[in-house]
Design an enzyme around this catalytic site. Structure first.
Site, mmCIF file in Angstrom:
data_model
loop_
_atom_site.group_PDB
_atom_site.id
_atom_site.type_symbol
_atom_site.label_atom_id
_atom_site.label_comp_id
_atom_site.label_asym_id
_atom_site.label_seq_id
_atom_site.Cartn_x
_atom_site.Cartn_y
_atom_site.Cartn_z
ATOM 1 N N PRO A 24 -47.780 29.205 4.850
ATOM 2 C CA PRO A 24 -47.586 30.396 5.680
ATOM 3 C C PRO A 24 -48.738 31.066 6.387
ATOM 4 C CG PRO A 24 -47.429 30.913 3.349
ATOM 5 C CD PRO A 24 -47.936 29.548 3.500
ATOM 6 N N GLU A 25 -49.477 30.502 7.271
ATOM 7 C CA GLU A 25 -50.288 31.322 8.176
ATOM 8 C C GLU A 25 -49.767 31.051 9.577
ATOM 9 O OE1 GLU A 25 -54.594 31.532 7.507
ATOM 10 O OE2 GLU A 25 -54.281 31.035 5.423
#
Length: 282
Positions: free
Chosen positions: A2-3
């Site tokens: 999740p970035e």
DNA sequence: CACCATGTTCCTTG
DNA sequence: CCAAGGAACATGGT
């Protein structure tokens, strides 16, 4: 996953699959991921709605939906937290252990699973309002970035995690961007020179853009196995390949790719930071 | 058992 | 009101 780059790659993928599909059923297995929505409100809004589009803002997904007979879209906000994944799976595939929300799309299910349940799927859009500029857009400019940094004496690495400063940088790419810009992570944000601000601005964009390119080219397990059609993830054995491009993150003790001296790990704001003390100057 | 993990939000304290 | 620090959230891997 999740970035920003991982969210972008997944958003592009889902954009090819979701539009046109109608939500025929909503199964909320972990109500906390809807916060602050109530399951009742959430289900009533989604049931019968059709996906019309998908975009990304920072680390958030913006699912566009439309109710039958309506002309107006409404938005469903998604966030993967630390361990979330979203993908389409066969109807008869067994649900994952940590399935948080399952949307019945007819032929397949949209699965949002999240081991730690830090992510969200919600109609509450307030989180997006406080986000800073999109780093890869023209809204992100060195001058305003520098102005914002001036207001803080916090370590620059910690500041980069502030989503109101710039949206989408997380713990991995904060270290990577500072390494690329040759700036020590402990340096106070308000003490960067104008040249350093410009370098960091540029490094953030480069690091994120390259990660998106990598994620778009690396073999992805979109098709999956027989029981997991449409599953999204790295193809088997590709995890290392995907991480090799990281120059400092999780490389404590290894030789710096530029000078060969060992990469160090320090803790800032209770999170790991990786850097080269020789190459990154205060 | 200890410590670590791609994130955000809430609560204090100053 | 703001900046900053720390805990909390929840589960699993090493």
């Amino acid at each position: 996953m999740p970035e920003l780059p991982e969210v972008e790659v997944l958003a592009r993928h889902l954009q090819r699959l979701l539009p046109g599909k109608t939500i025929r059923g909503v199964d909320v297995r972990r109500p906390k991921v809807l916060r602050p929505d109530s399951p009742d409100h959430f289900c009533r809004a989604l049931l019968g709605a059709k996906f019309t589009g998908l975009s990304r803002r920072g680390k958030y997904f913006l699912f566009q939906l439309r109710r039958p007979k309506s002309r107006e879209d409404f938005t469903l906000l998604g966030h993967l937290g630390m361990t979330g994944r979203m993908y389409l799976a066969r109807k008869n595939a067994p649900l994952p252990k940590h399935a948080a929300v399952v949307l019945d799309l007819g032929r397949e299910n949209f699965i949002y699973e999240d081991t730690r349940y830090f992510g969200r799927l919600t109609l509450d859009l307030s989180a997006v309002a406080s986000l800073g500029p999109e780093p890869l857009s023209d809204d992100f400019q060195p001058a305003s970035f520098g102005q914002a940094l001036k207001r803080s004496a916090q370590a620059i690495k910690v500041k980069l995690l502030d989503q109101s400063l710039v949206a989408g940088v997380g713990n991995i790419y904060a270290s990577e961007a500072l390494f690329r810009a040759r700036i020590a992570p402990q340096r106070a944000a308000n003490r960067l020179t104008a040249a350093q601000v410009k370098n960091l601005w540029s490094a953030i964009r480069t690091v994120l853009a390259e990660a998106i390119d990598c994620g778009s080219t690396v073999p992805l397990n979109f098709a999956g196995g027989a029981d997991n059609l449409f599953y999204f993830g790295l193809a088997a054995g590709m995890e290392d390949y995907y991480e090799e491009r990281l120059l400092v993150y999780d490389r404590a003790g290894q030789g710096c790719s530029v000078c060969g001296r060992p990469i160090k790990r320090i803790v800032q704001a209770a999170r790991s930071t990786f850097f080269c003390p020789h190459c990154q100057k205060k």
